[in-house]
Scaffold this motif. Structure first.
Motif, mmCIF file in Angstrom:
data_model
loop_
_atom_site.group_PDB
_atom_site.id
_atom_site.type_symbol
_atom_site.label_atom_id
_atom_site.label_comp_id
_atom_site.label_asym_id
_atom_site.label_seq_id
_atom_site.Cartn_x
_atom_site.Cartn_y
_atom_site.Cartn_z
ATOM 1 N N LYS A 216 -8.202 34.749 -26.914
ATOM 2 C CA LYS A 216 -9.167 33.684 -27.183
ATOM 3 C C LYS A 216 -9.247 32.754 -25.987
ATOM 4 N N LEU A 217 -10.462 32.300 -25.689
ATOM 5 C CA LEU A 217 -10.698 31.383 -24.579
ATOM 6 C C LEU A 217 -11.051 29.999 -25.114
ATOM 7 N N LYS A 218 -10.723 28.972 -24.336
ATOM 8 C CA LYS A 218 -10.947 27.588 -24.746
ATOM 9 C C LYS A 218 -11.901 26.920 -23.762
ATOM 10 N N VAL A 219 -12.843 26.146 -24.284
ATOM 11 C CA VAL A 219 -13.777 25.389 -23.454
ATOM 12 C C VAL A 219 -13.369 23.924 -23.512
ATOM 13 N N MET A 220 -13.253 23.283 -22.339
ATOM 14 C CA MET A 220 -12.773 21.904 -22.273
ATOM 15 C C MET A 220 -13.604 21.089 -21.298
ATOM 16 N N MET A 221 -13.744 19.800 -21.583
ATOM 17 C CA MET A 221 -14.267 18.873 -20.594
ATOM 18 C C MET A 221 -13.249 18.756 -19.465
ATOM 19 N N GLU A 222 -13.717 18.519 -18.242
ATOM 20 C CA GLU A 222 -12.786 18.472 -17.122
ATOM 21 C C GLU A 222 -11.741 17.369 -17.280
ATOM 22 N N GLU A 223 -12.146 16.190 -17.791
ATOM 23 C CA GLU A 223 -11.155 15.121 -17.925
ATOM 24 C C GLU A 223 -10.074 15.492 -18.927
ATOM 25 N N ASP A 224 -10.414 16.282 -19.947
ATOM 26 C CA ASP A 224 -9.407 16.729 -20.913
ATOM 27 C C ASP A 224 -8.476 17.754 -20.276
ATOM 28 N N TYR A 225 -9.056 18.625 -19.456
ATOM 29 C CA TYR A 225 -8.237 19.622 -18.768
ATOM 30 C C TYR A 225 -7.238 18.951 -17.818
ATOM 31 N N LEU A 226 -7.716 17.972 -17.031
ATOM 32 C CA LEU A 226 -6.824 17.297 -16.090
ATOM 33 C C LEU A 226 -5.744 16.497 -16.819
ATOM 34 N N ALA A 227 -6.110 15.901 -17.956
ATOM 35 C CA ALA A 227 -5.111 15.167 -18.748
ATOM 36 C C ALA A 227 -4.041 16.117 -19.264
ATOM 37 N N MET A 228 -4.461 17.321 -19.689
ATOM 38 C CA MET A 228 -3.510 18.317 -20.159
ATOM 39 C C MET A 228 -2.585 18.753 -19.030
ATOM 40 N N GLN A 229 -3.152 18.928 -17.828
ATOM 41 C CA GLN A 229 -2.346 19.326 -16.683
ATOM 42 C C GLN A 229 -1.301 18.268 -16.336
ATOM 43 N N GLN A 230 -1.693 16.999 -16.402
ATOM 44 C CA GLN A 230 -0.757 15.926 -16.088
ATOM 45 C C GLN A 230 0.345 15.824 -17.136
ATOM 46 N N ALA A 231 0.018 16.170 -18.372
ATOM 47 C CA ALA A 231 1.002 16.078 -19.450
ATOM 48 C C ALA A 231 1.991 17.234 -19.430
ATOM 49 N N THR A 232 1.505 18.426 -19.060
ATOM 50 C CA THR A 232 2.348 19.622 -19.152
ATOM 51 C C THR A 232 2.761 20.179 -17.803
ATOM 52 N N GLY A 233 2.175 19.668 -16.719
ATOM 53 C CA GLY A 233 2.433 20.227 -15.402
ATOM 54 C C GLY A 233 1.400 21.275 -15.087
#
Length: 322
Positions: A216-233
């Motif tokens: 399964k693939l997920k579609v995200m807004m860029e700001e949500d993606y970057l926030a996820m990256q900062q939270a999880t590395g």
């Protein structure tokens, strides 16, 4: 792969349909010029890609299950010999289609992971695809899918179609509620990322086989993606399909987060999350428009499994990512 919602330079509160139509026409003319300049020549010449003309409307598509690689059998005594399990799906599978899927697998296996990206941003015309990846069918087809994604996302908020009417109606209502007026500037330029959400592989070690049982693939807004990256590395390159090339240090280039943007921009982003993103998610995971993307993803999953299984072997050092 990512896309971007194209900028609609209009003020809220316009009620004249002719004015909106005129502005939309100008937007699509600009979009056409962008895409004519960005789209690789082979996409225009290769009729097999069947891409829509630049600036044309792209609508959501019916559900479709393409032929995909579902499994792989490895021969321990001959590790470069593969037997593949093909799921025919709704289409008529043939040797040409099966060969394409195997080529996706081989590209995902041999192209360095840091080079598995495509980018059709109109602001980065000199960075569309790495040279090696650009020589593969997988690279060509991902560029085509990114192109369709851009056309579709622009079409979804066109104010004279059903979803676009719903989108702009919500923007008007929320603007009036929060700011007391609909006459506020709205920038609907928002980048969208498609990233893997789930991949389940069943492995039978006794007979050296693996099967993809869920993807399964997920579609995200860029700001949500970057926030996820900062939270999880930062995610490893093997766990993300995107058009943003990681920097040499392995981290993604940071951009201004939506929280730093004016409130009207944050409002629009939230409405895109609620109305547009669910439609894109459905389309990416089941629609015919993105059948090739799902084919690439299945082949990518099997290649990732294979690389993990042989990562400590001499074969891996000689073959994987080369």
């Amino acid at each position: 792969i990512y896309s971007q919602y194209f900028r609609y330079p209009a003020l809220l509160g316009i009620s004249n349909g002719d004015i909106v139509s005129s502005r939309m026409l100008r937007i699509y003319i600009v979009l056409a010029f962008f895409m004519q300049g960005l789209l690789p020549a082979y996409a225009n010449e290769n009729s097999l890609l069947l891409l829509p003309k630049p600036g044309s409307m792209v609508h959501v598509s019916p559900a479709f299950s393409p032929a995909v690689l579902k499994g792989i059998k490895v021969h321990p005594t001959d590790p470069l010999r593969f037997d593949f399990v093909l799921s025919q799906g709704d289409g008529a599978s043939n040797k040409q289609e099966a060969t394409k899927l195997v080529k996706y697998f081989l590209a995902a296996l041999t192209i360095p992971e840091k080079d598995l990206w495509v980018n059709l941003s109109p602001y980065e015309k000199d960075r569309i695809i790495p040279e090696g990846f650009g020589q593969t069918e997988m690279g060509r087809d991902l560029l085509a899918q990114d192109y369709i994604l851009k056309q579709l996302t622009a079409s979804l908020i066109y104010p004279e179609d059903e979803l676009g009417k719903k989108f702009w109606k919500r923007v008007y209502e929320e603007a009036a509620k929060k700011f007391g007026s609909t006459k506020i500037p709205v920038n609907t330029f928002n980048k969208v990322w498609i990233v893997p959400e789930k991949a389940v592989v069943y492995e039978n070690a006794k007979i050296a086989t693996a099967y993809v049982v869920e993807s399964k693939l997920k579609v995200m807004m860029e700001e949500d993606y970057l926030a996820m990256q900062q939270a999880t590395g930062p995610a490893s390159a093997s766990s993300i399909l995107s058009s943003r090339h990681p920097s040499p240090g392995g981290t993604l280039p940071l951009r201004a987060k939506q929280a730093d943007a004016p409130s009207p921009a944050a409002l629009t982003s939230q409405i895109i999350r609620e109305i547009v993103i669910p439609e894109l998610t459905r389309e990416v995971n089941s629609g015919k428009n993105f059948a090739q993307l799902r084919q690439v993803y299945n082949s990518f999953i099997l290649a990732s499994w294979y690389k993990k299984k042989i990562k400590d072997s001499i074969l891996s050092k000689a073959y994987v990512d080369h």
